[in-house]
Design an enzyme around this catalytic site. Structure first.
Site, PDB file in Angstrom:
ATOM      1  N   GLY A 238      39.442  38.882  39.840  1.00 14.53           N
ATOM      2  CA  GLY A 238      38.629  37.747  39.409  1.00 14.53           C
ATOM      3  C   GLY A 238      38.197  37.724  37.959  1.00 14.53           C
ATOM      4  CB  CYS A 356      58.951  10.923  39.875  1.00 20.57           C
ATOM      5  SG  CYS A 356      60.526  10.879  39.047  1.00 20.57           S
ATOM      6  CE1 TYR A 385      47.346  34.140  41.077  1.00 20.87           C
ATOM      7  CE2 TYR A 385      45.954  34.210  39.133  1.00 20.87           C
ATOM      8  CZ  TYR A 385      46.295  34.699  40.376  1.00 20.87           C
ATOM      9  OH  TYR A 385      45.584  35.745  40.908  1.00 20.87           O
TER      10      TYR A 385
HETATM   11  N1  LLP Z   1      42.299  39.909  45.247  1.00 16.39           N
HETATM   12  C1  LLP Z   1      42.342  38.909  46.139  1.00 16.39           C
HETATM   13  C2  LLP Z   1      41.985  39.167  47.530  1.00 16.39           C
HETATM   14  C3  LLP Z   1      42.718  37.615  45.721  1.00 16.39           C
HETATM   15  O1  LLP Z   1      42.745  36.628  46.599  1.00 16.39           O
HETATM   16  C4  LLP Z   1      43.062  37.390  44.364  1.00 16.39           C
HETATM   17  C5  LLP Z   1      43.473  36.067  43.889  1.00 16.39           C
HETATM   18  C6  LLP Z   1      43.010  38.485  43.477  1.00 16.39           C
HETATM   19  C7  LLP Z   1      42.606  39.719  43.959  1.00 16.39           C
HETATM   20  C8  LLP Z   1      43.353  38.343  42.020  1.00 16.39           C
HETATM   21  O2  LLP Z   1      42.482  37.490  41.361  1.00 16.39           O
HETATM   22  P1  LLP Z   1      42.535  37.371  39.756  1.00 16.39           P
HETATM   23  O3  LLP Z   1      42.149  38.722  39.177  1.00 16.39           O
HETATM   24  O4  LLP Z   1      43.904  36.990  39.377  1.00 16.39           O
HETATM   25  O5  LLP Z   1      41.544  36.324  39.437  1.00 16.39           O
HETATM   26  N2  LLP Z   1      46.408  30.186  41.422  1.00 16.39           N
HETATM   27  C9  LLP Z   1      45.047  30.229  40.940  1.00 16.39           C
HETATM   28  C10 LLP Z   1      44.388  31.559  41.217  1.00 16.39           C
HETATM   29  C11 LLP Z   1      44.393  31.939  42.679  1.00 16.39           C
HETATM   30  C12 LLP Z   1      43.808  33.296  42.932  1.00 16.39           C
HETATM   31  C13 LLP Z   1      44.079  33.734  44.322  1.00 16.39           C
HETATM   32  N3  LLP Z   1      43.564  35.038  44.648  1.00 16.39           N
HETATM   33  C14 LLP Z   1      45.036  29.873  39.455  1.00 16.39           C
HETATM   34  O6  LLP Z   1      46.094  29.602  38.896  1.00 16.39           O
HETATM   35  O7  LLP Z   1      43.983  29.828  38.848  1.00 16.39           O
END
Ligand code: LLP
Length: 429
Positions: A238, A356, A385
Site C-alpha cells: 500500500g 472505441c 498495474y
Molecule cells: N497485498 C495485498 C493483499 C493486496 O491486495 C495488494 C494490492 C498489495 C499487497 C500490494 O499493494 P501495493 O503495495 O501495490 O499498493 N490496480 C490498482 C491497485 C490494486 C491493488 C490491489 N491489491 C491500481 O492500479 O491502482
C-alpha cells in the site's frame, strides 16, 4: 529515486534514449529501469533492518518474469494471488517457500498447487475458505500453513476502488470476530496457524492509516502469539508513490500530505518499526506499486491531431487497453515529450487513445508543449498495474516490454502478433 531524465534534450531511462528504443521496437512500448527497482527493494529492506523482516513483493503489480527474477535474486519473497502467479514465481527462479498466497477466492486447484509447492502461508480471507483449505490439505495428507486476514476497519483514504481495510470491503475477517475465527481454525486437524495478515489499501499517501491499523491490531497479534504461537505478522502493501511532477522531483516515494509530513520510506520505517519491533515476530511487507511504479513508463506516438469545436485532441497509438488506470481509477500519469520542449509554447489538449470508448483517454485539458504528429510521449509511473492490467480489447496486440540496465536494453516480452490474438480460438467445423 527513479531513472527517467532528460539528457541533451532527449528523455532517457538510465543511459538509454527512449526515442531510440521506440524507433527500434515500435510503440506502444513499456520501458522499465532495473536500477530503480533494485534501489527501491534495497532501500525498503535497509529501512527495516532492525526487524526480522521479509519483503514479499506483490506479484500482481508487475509480473514479468525478468522483474520477478531480479527480485528473486535479491532474496525477495512474493505475495501471490493465483496459481498463475505461483507458476510465474517458479519460472522466474523465486522460492515458493517464501510466498504468501492471498485472495478471497482460492480454488481447489490453487490450494493443491500451493500445498504441493510448499508455500509459506495461505492468507485466508473467510472462515469458509479456511474450512476448505483444511479439507483439501486433509485429502492430500498434508498440513496447511494458514494466516487469517483481519479487516481492521481503518480508512486508508485512497480511491474507493483500491481501499480494502473498511468493513464494507470484501476483504478479510472482521476485527470484532477474528478471535473466534482463529479458535475455530486452530481446532481444524489439517491447518497450522502461522500468522496474521492485513492490507488496508493501495496508494496510501500518508503514514497515518498504517500507524492507526498497526496500533489497533498489535494487541491482537500479541494475543495470537501467546495462544497459537504465530510466527509472522504481515502488514500488507500500500505504500503510495509520486504520480505528479515525477520528473521534476526525481523522487519515487514522496508525497506532500496537506497537513502531515510527506510519506517517504524513512517516515514509514520511523513510524512503524517502533510499533512492530516489540512484537518479536517476523514482519512481512507486501509492496507492489512502491517497487515498480516509478520504474516504468509507457511510450506512445501521436498519430493525429484533431481540433474539435470544444477541444484539441492528440490521438496516440496507446489505448486504455494498454494502460487502464486513468479510465478505471481516474489515475494520473504525468505526460512528457520524449524530445524536451525547446520553447515555452504550450497548448491545452486531451490525450486520447484509438479505442472505441469515450473513457479511452490518458489526460484531459492538460497543458503540454506543442506536439506534432509522429512525436512521442511518455506516460510516467506506469511500471505498476500497467502492463499487467492490459488487455486485447479491440483486438489490439499487447505491447512489448523492455528492461533497461545501464546502457543495455533487453526485450523482456515481445510485442504480441496477430497470430497471438487468435491463439486457442476455433471456428466451428
Ligand atoms: N497485498 C495485498 C493483499 C493486496 O491486495 C495488494 C494490492 C498489495 C499487497 C500490494 O499493494 P501495493 O503495495 O501495490 O499498493 N490496480 C490498482 C491497485 C490494486 C491493488 C490491489 N491489491 C491500481 O492500479 O491502482
Amino acid at each position: 529515486m527513479h531513472s527517467f531524465h532528460y539528457e541533451n534534450g532527449a528523455l532517457h531511462c538510465e543511459s538509454i534514449s527512449l526515442d531510440a528504443l521506440a524507433q527500434e521496437h515500435g510503440t506502444p512500448l513499456y520501458i522499465y529501469s532495473k536500477s530503480t527497482i533494485l534501489d527501491h527493494f534495497r532501500r525498503l529492506s535497509a529501512s527495516m533492518s532492525e526487524l526480522d523482516c521479509r519483503i514479499c513483493y506483490a506479484t500482481k503489480a508487475n509480473s514479468n518474469l525478468a522483474v520477478l527474477n531480479l527480485l528473486a535474486q535479491e532474496g525477495a519473497g512474493f505475495d501471490i494471488v493465483s496459481g498463475g502467479e505461483l507458476f510465474r514465481i517458479e519460472k522466474a527462479g523465486g522460492d515458493p517457500g517464501l510466498c504468501t498466497f492471498a485472495g478471497v477466492g482460492k480454488t481447489r486447484e490453487e490450494i493443491e498447487l500451493g500445498l504441493r509447492k510448499g508455500i509459506y502461508s495461505f492468507n485466508a480471507e473467510s472462515e469458509a475458505e479456511v474450512a476448505f483449505i483444511d479439507k483439501v490439505a486433509g485429502e492430500l495428507g498434508m498440513k496447511a500453513p494458514v494466516a487469517l486476514r483481519v479487516n481492521p476497519n481503518v480508512d486508508a483514504k485512497t480511491h474507493k476502488y483500491i481501499s480494502t481495510g473498511k468493513s464494507e470491503n470484501k476483504f478479510g475477517i472482521d476485527f470484532e470476530t477474528i478471535c473466534e475465527a482463529y479458535a475455530r481454525a486452530a481446532a481444524l486437524p489439517n491447518v497450522e496457524i502461522r500468522g496474521l495478515q492485513m492490507h488496508i489499501g493501495s496508494q496510501l499517501t500518508s503514514v497515518k492509516p498504517f500507524v492507526e491499523a498497526v496500533e489497533k491490531v498489535a494487541p491482537l497479534v500479541q494475543e495470537l502469539k501467546e495462544e497459537y504461537g504465530i510466527e509472522f505478522f504481515s502488514i500488507g502493501g500500500g505504500i503510495g508513490i509520486v504520480y505528479e511532477n515525477t520528473l521534476a522531483s526525481g523522487q519515487s516515494s514522496w508525497w506532500q500530505d496537506q497537513e502531515e509530513k510527506p510519506l517517504t520510506i524513512e517516515e514509514y520505517a520511523d513510524q512503524l518499526v517502533p510499533l512492530l519491533k516489540p512484537l518479536g515476530l517476523k514482519i512481512i511487507l507486501e509492496p507492489g506499486r512502491f517497487m515498480v511504479g516509478n520504474a516504468g513508463a509507457l511510450i506512445t506516438e501521436v498519430l493525429y491531431e484533431k481540433k474539435g469545436s470544444a477541444k484539441t485532441f492528440k490521438i496516440v497509438d496507446a489505448g486504455m487497453n494498454d494502460l487502464i488506470r486513468p479510465a478505471l481509477y481516474e489515475g494520473h500519469h504525468d505526460i512528457v515529450p520524449l524530445a524536451e520542449a525547446s520553447g515555452d509554447a504550450q497548448e491545452t489538449v486531451d490525450i486520447v487513445g484509438p479505442v472505441c470508448e469515450s473513457g479511452d483517454f490518458f489526460a484531459q485539458n492538460i497543458e503540454l508543449p506543442e506536439l506534432a504528429e509522429g512525436d512521442r510521449i511518455a506516460l510516467l509511473s506506469s511500471g505498476a498495474y500497467g502492463f499487467v492490467m492490459a488487455s486485447n480489447y479491440n483486438s489490439r496486440p499487447l505491447p512489448a516490454e523492455i528492461l533497461v540496465d545501464g546502457d543495455q536494453a533487453h526485450v523482456i516480452r515481445q510485442r504480441q502478433t496477430f497470430d497471438d490474438l487468435i491463439a486457442g480460438e476455433q471456428i466451428l467445423s
